[in-house]
Motif scaffolding. Structure first.
Motif, PDB file in Angstrom:
ATOM      1  N   ALA A 151      -7.540  14.837 -33.090  1.00 11.76           N
ATOM      2  CA  ALA A 151      -6.926  16.022 -32.331  1.00 11.76           C
ATOM      3  C   ALA A 151      -6.090  16.472 -31.323  1.00 11.76           C
ATOM      4  N   PHE A 152      -5.761  14.980 -31.250  1.00 11.61           N
ATOM      5  CA  PHE A 152      -4.190  14.516 -30.185  1.00 11.61           C
ATOM      6  C   PHE A 152      -3.812  14.686 -30.745  1.00 11.61           C
ATOM      7  N   VAL A 153      -3.463  13.948 -32.141  1.00 14.16           N
ATOM      8  CA  VAL A 153      -2.313  13.865 -32.733  1.00 14.16           C
ATOM      9  C   VAL A 153      -1.847  16.151 -33.320  1.00 14.16           C
ATOM     10  N   LEU A 154      -2.865  16.689 -33.156  1.00 16.62           N
ATOM     11  CA  LEU A 154      -2.453  17.980 -33.942  1.00 16.62           C
ATOM     12  C   LEU A 154      -1.690  18.692 -32.818  1.00 16.62           C
ATOM     13  N   THR A 155      -2.931  18.273 -31.600  1.00 17.55           N
ATOM     14  CA  THR A 155      -2.372  19.096 -30.395  1.00 17.55           C
ATOM     15  C   THR A 155      -0.952  18.592 -29.475  1.00 17.55           C
ATOM     16  N   ILE A 156      -0.519  17.344 -30.495  1.00 13.61           N
ATOM     17  CA  ILE A 156       0.895  17.313 -30.086  1.00 13.61           C
ATOM     18  C   ILE A 156       1.595  17.937 -30.887  1.00 13.61           C
ATOM     19  N   VAL A 157       1.506  18.250 -32.173  1.00 19.58           N
ATOM     20  CA  VAL A 157       2.231  18.884 -33.142  1.00 19.58           C
ATOM     21  C   VAL A 157       2.450  20.318 -32.495  1.00 19.58           C
ATOM     22  N   ILE A 158       1.560  20.918 -32.426  1.00 18.39           N
ATOM     23  CA  ILE A 158       1.459  22.648 -32.024  1.00 18.39           C
ATOM     24  C   ILE A 158       2.162  22.593 -30.645  1.00 18.39           C
ATOM     25  N   GLU A 159       1.675  22.004 -29.390  1.00 18.83           N
ATOM     26  CA  GLU A 159       1.968  22.072 -28.342  1.00 18.83           C
ATOM     27  C   GLU A 159       3.685  21.701 -28.427  1.00 18.83           C
ATOM     28  N   THR A 160       4.622  20.606 -29.077  1.00 21.63           N
ATOM     29  CA  THR A 160       5.796  20.109 -28.913  1.00 21.63           C
ATOM     30  C   THR A 160       6.809  21.356 -29.771  1.00 21.63           C
ATOM     31  N   VAL A 161       6.145  22.586 -30.996  1.00 22.51           N
ATOM     32  CA  VAL A 161       6.633  23.361 -31.896  1.00 22.51           C
ATOM     33  C   VAL A 161       6.905  24.331 -31.114  1.00 22.51           C
ATOM     34  N   ILE A 162       5.810  24.552 -29.709  1.00 21.28           N
ATOM     35  CA  ILE A 162       5.563  26.238 -29.185  1.00 21.28           C
ATOM     36  C   ILE A 162       6.664  25.437 -28.011  1.00 21.28           C
ATOM     37  N   ASN A 163       7.160  24.046 -27.203  1.00 22.40           N
ATOM     38  CA  ASN A 163       7.450  23.806 -26.046  1.00 22.40           C
ATOM     39  C   ASN A 163       8.752  23.602 -26.599  1.00 22.40           C
ATOM     40  N   LEU A 164       9.865  23.331 -27.863  1.00 20.92           N
ATOM     41  CA  LEU A 164      10.620  23.707 -27.994  1.00 20.92           C
ATOM     42  C   LEU A 164      10.993  24.935 -28.803  1.00 20.92           C
ATOM     43  N   LEU A 165      10.129  25.646 -29.414  1.00 22.75           N
ATOM     44  CA  LEU A 165      10.130  27.272 -28.931  1.00 22.75           C
ATOM     45  C   LEU A 165      10.780  27.685 -27.728  1.00 22.75           C
ATOM     46  N   LEU A 166       9.740  27.250 -26.747  1.00 21.42           N
ATOM     47  CA  LEU A 166      10.398  28.240 -24.923  1.00 21.42           C
ATOM     48  C   LEU A 166      11.237  27.570 -24.771  1.00 21.42           C
ATOM     49  N   LEU A 167      11.373  26.051 -24.319  1.00 22.98           N
ATOM     50  CA  LEU A 167      12.561  24.821 -24.124  1.00 22.98           C
ATOM     51  C   LEU A 167      13.944  24.724 -24.495  1.00 22.98           C
ATOM     52  N   LYS A 168      13.886  25.449 -25.975  1.00 26.24           N
ATOM     53  CA  LYS A 168      15.217  24.387 -26.311  1.00 26.24           C
ATOM     54  C   LYS A 168      16.434  25.093 -25.476  1.00 26.24           C
ATOM     55  N   LYS A 169      16.901  26.190 -25.172  1.00 21.51           N
ATOM     56  CA  LYS A 169      17.696  26.712 -24.620  1.00 21.51           C
ATOM     57  C   LYS A 169      18.169  26.091 -23.689  1.00 21.51           C
ATOM     58  N   GLN A 170      16.974  25.453 -22.684  1.00 26.28           N
ATOM     59  CA  GLN A 170      17.808  25.085 -21.484  1.00 26.28           C
ATOM     60  C   GLN A 170      17.772  23.285 -21.459  1.00 26.28           C
ATOM     61  N   TYR A 171      17.141  22.355 -22.438  1.00 21.28           N
ATOM     62  CA  TYR A 171      16.761  21.118 -22.810  1.00 21.28           C
ATOM     63  C   TYR A 171      16.819  20.488 -23.719  1.00 21.28           C
TER      64      TYR A 171
END
Length: 153
Positions: free
Chosen positions: A103-123
């Protein structure tokens, strides 16, 4: 405390469950903000945390329903109580650790993908990935201590 001594599938639909989930989102938003900007209270990161946790939660809900024939959130957030799992047996504890790790690994994968989409312009991507991992390690640790101290007490 009976309301806390149930699986997360039940707890998630109680007011205490909503408060707990808001607490996790607040922790993650604060940690994202501090890690990426140096400030604890950037509203943008609370919104990012809300989006990532909602998407992850929906994915977990659907995955759990598909994998275990209808038991809500037992796979994704394997918070169970002593009524469902005996952690004092080798297989009980082993299975709980396996489910929780997955569950932790799958959470990390999903949240990383979303964070990359939402934050990639700034970081940059590496910083986002490292921050997402660190934030989730901390929120999982705090959340686990809170949840399991009630459910196995």
């Amino acid at each position: 405390m009976i309301p806390f001594n149930v699986s997360f599938g039940i707890f998630a639909f109680l007011p205490q469950g909503w408060l707990f989930m808001l607490f996790v989102i607040f922790i993650e938003g604060s940690l994202l903000s501090k890690s990426l900007t140096g400030s604890w209270k950037q509203k943008k990161f609370y919104r990012v945390s809300l989006v990532t946790n909602v998407v992850s939660g929906i994915a977990g809900f659907l995955l759990s329903m598909a994998l275990n024939g209808g038991w809500w959130l037992v796979i994704w957030i394997p918070w169970v109580s002593r009524n469902e799992v005996n952690i004092f047996t080798r297989t009980g504890l082993f299975n709980l650790v396996i489910y929780y790790t997955l569950a932790f690994v799958l959470t990390i994968v999903i949240e990383t993908v979303i964070n990359l989409l939402l934050l990639k312009k700034q970081y940059n991507n590496i910083r986002i990935i490292k921050t997402t991992l660190a934030v989730n390690l901390i929120s999982y640790l705090i959340g686990s201590i809170v949840l399991y101290s009630y459910s196995f007490s």
